[in-house]
Scaffold this active site. Sequence first.
Site, PDB file in Angstrom:
ATOM      1  N   GLU A 297       0.802  -1.227   0.000  1.00  0.00           N
ATOM      2  CA  GLU A 297       0.000   0.000   0.000  1.00  0.00           C
ATOM      3  C   GLU A 297       0.839   1.284   0.000  1.00  0.00           C
ATOM      4  O   GLU A 297       0.866   2.017   0.997  1.00  0.00           O
ATOM      5  CB  GLU A 297      -0.975  -0.012   1.178  1.00  0.00           C
ATOM      6  CG  GLU A 297      -2.000  -1.125   1.063  1.00  0.00           C
ATOM      7  CD  GLU A 297      -3.074  -1.094   2.137  1.00  0.00           C
ATOM      8  OE1 GLU A 297      -2.993  -0.255   3.058  1.00  0.00           O
ATOM      9  OE2 GLU A 297      -4.014  -1.915   2.045  1.00  0.00           O
ATOM     10  N   GLU A 401      -4.813  -9.043  -0.849  1.00  0.00           N
ATOM     11  CA  GLU A 401      -5.238  -8.828   0.539  1.00  0.00           C
ATOM     12  C   GLU A 401      -6.722  -8.545   0.604  1.00  0.00           C
ATOM     13  O   GLU A 401      -7.262  -7.770  -0.195  1.00  0.00           O
ATOM     14  CB  GLU A 401      -4.469  -7.667   1.174  1.00  0.00           C
ATOM     15  CG  GLU A 401      -4.791  -7.480   2.667  1.00  0.00           C
ATOM     16  CD  GLU A 401      -4.005  -6.340   3.298  1.00  0.00           C
ATOM     17  OE1 GLU A 401      -2.758  -6.333   3.156  1.00  0.00           O
ATOM     18  OE2 GLU A 401      -4.630  -5.445   3.901  1.00  0.00           O
TER      19      GLU A 401
END
Length: 561
Positions: A297, A401
């Site tokens: 991220e 994820e």
Amino acid sequence: MASVSLSIKANNLLVLATTLLLITSSLIYGDTSNESCPSVSHINSNSGNCNPKIYGDDPKRIVCVCNAQSCPPIGEVIEVKDGQVAVYESNQDGARFVATILNQSVSSNEVEIVHRESCGEVTVNSLEIVINTRKTYRKIIGFGGAFTDSTGINALSLKQEVGGNIIRDYFDKSGLNYTIGRVPIGGSDFSTRPYSYDDDHPGDLNLTYFALTEEDHKFKIPFLKKALEFKPNLKIFGSAWAPPGWMKTSGEIATKGSLKGHVGGEYYQTWADYHVKFLDAYRKQGIEFWALTTGNEPIHGLLFSYFNNLAFSPGQSNDFVKKNLGPTLERTGYWPKVKIIMLDDQLLLAPVWVPKLLGDPETAKYISGIGYHWYSNNFVARLGQDWLLKSYPDYFWLSTEACEGYRLAMDPEKVILGSWKRAESYASDIIKDLNHQTSGWVDWNMALDLTGGPNWAGNKVDSPIIVNSTANEYYRQPMYYALAHFTKFLPPDSVRVDAGGSHNGIEHTAFLTPDEKIVLIVMNSNEFPVKLNILGDLKFGVKLIASPRSIQTIVTKRVLR
């Protein structure tokens, strides 16, 4: 936490009754509108895989308990023979991976299942699904979950005879049969502290003091080795959350910031070397990696600062792969065996990130795939994904994820034991991903505690397995069984095939496995049943009912006409 309203023994009776209802509602062979209900020719039920427990006042909030007294695995899938169809169902009413094997009638070319209460023509909505195995799409890479510190902590909080079954429940053929594992490189928020592998020696650009931590040796490596016993060919990929704080502009692991200096400079090179040091350290433990992502991220490090992060813009990410990470992995002999997966962030970001990296030939040669998280998957994101698939067809896509309970104030109850809605959320996302040519789906934590942790930053969420260390037991959530409808039937190299037909509230996807089985997965999120008529490259047509709020996996052999 609400008190348990039914005992295990009473709930076993409930599941047995549910199973019997499913069995007696299943009929085969031809039209039965003017005759009594015939019996099923052969049944095999996996109802024994669940020791049910109901939470609160809602009898549909059911988890399956694993403890020292009983911890049956979900069971291996049943091999279908010529003339057979296997139907596996889980539903909101309590069925958990109940298997029904149906034999083709000698006098009919159809297998038909209808509801017991009608014993004939079913007056419900209907959907025709035509499976065309000649029209193919992307192949499956695999399904899996993450070896977070929290997963290891929770497994070790149980006595060995109980906690030792968690990895079995994920990686063995009798469990979810996972084929992928994700490993945080250093700490993540699902640790008890923020840490890296060289925190105490600022300016150590040569990484002389790089060393794995207690967390690796206690919470990650032992469980990875156990998983490898079940899956020697397990595809393991690493994702880094943050470097040592002294490498960042912010000076802190959990404060937003980027690497110091300029792209291609000494800090960027040290960060590439850090990844190689990690691969070397795990190799010494007998663990080889299939891939690395370019970092967890990168948008988090630009916008937020409440847990481990490292900011990268698309341009910085491009130059880092081209000038540092790719060449360093190549020089040390890891690339191309160790693949590079770009992005590892929200799907909405892909239309910006992907052209920047894959549009640069010097960078693109190092990239094998695009990883994305599920938190912003929506209609707009899917349109972008479809466009990118056409523009860059040679790269795989992997959902890296996912978790429930992540929406901060919108999810005040992080862990909801027995939530069927969250099971549907998982199944829906997987179906959409697969139908948009994604090659696999990787869950987040494999085991959390009753509060959704531990998480040092307070960023707690839900998990398919929840551990109650006080009672020395863990709970398989409905999400766990939702995953089973995909992970147990779609081995690597299964290829998605065309399966036409649509109906509101019905989502489905179809695959051809390497051993020539057709696998159709159907989720009915309606409060009413839907009649399915399955046609195409099957030996015979299959008619069945998609129960209300259910997930079904239908397996049969392919027959080309």
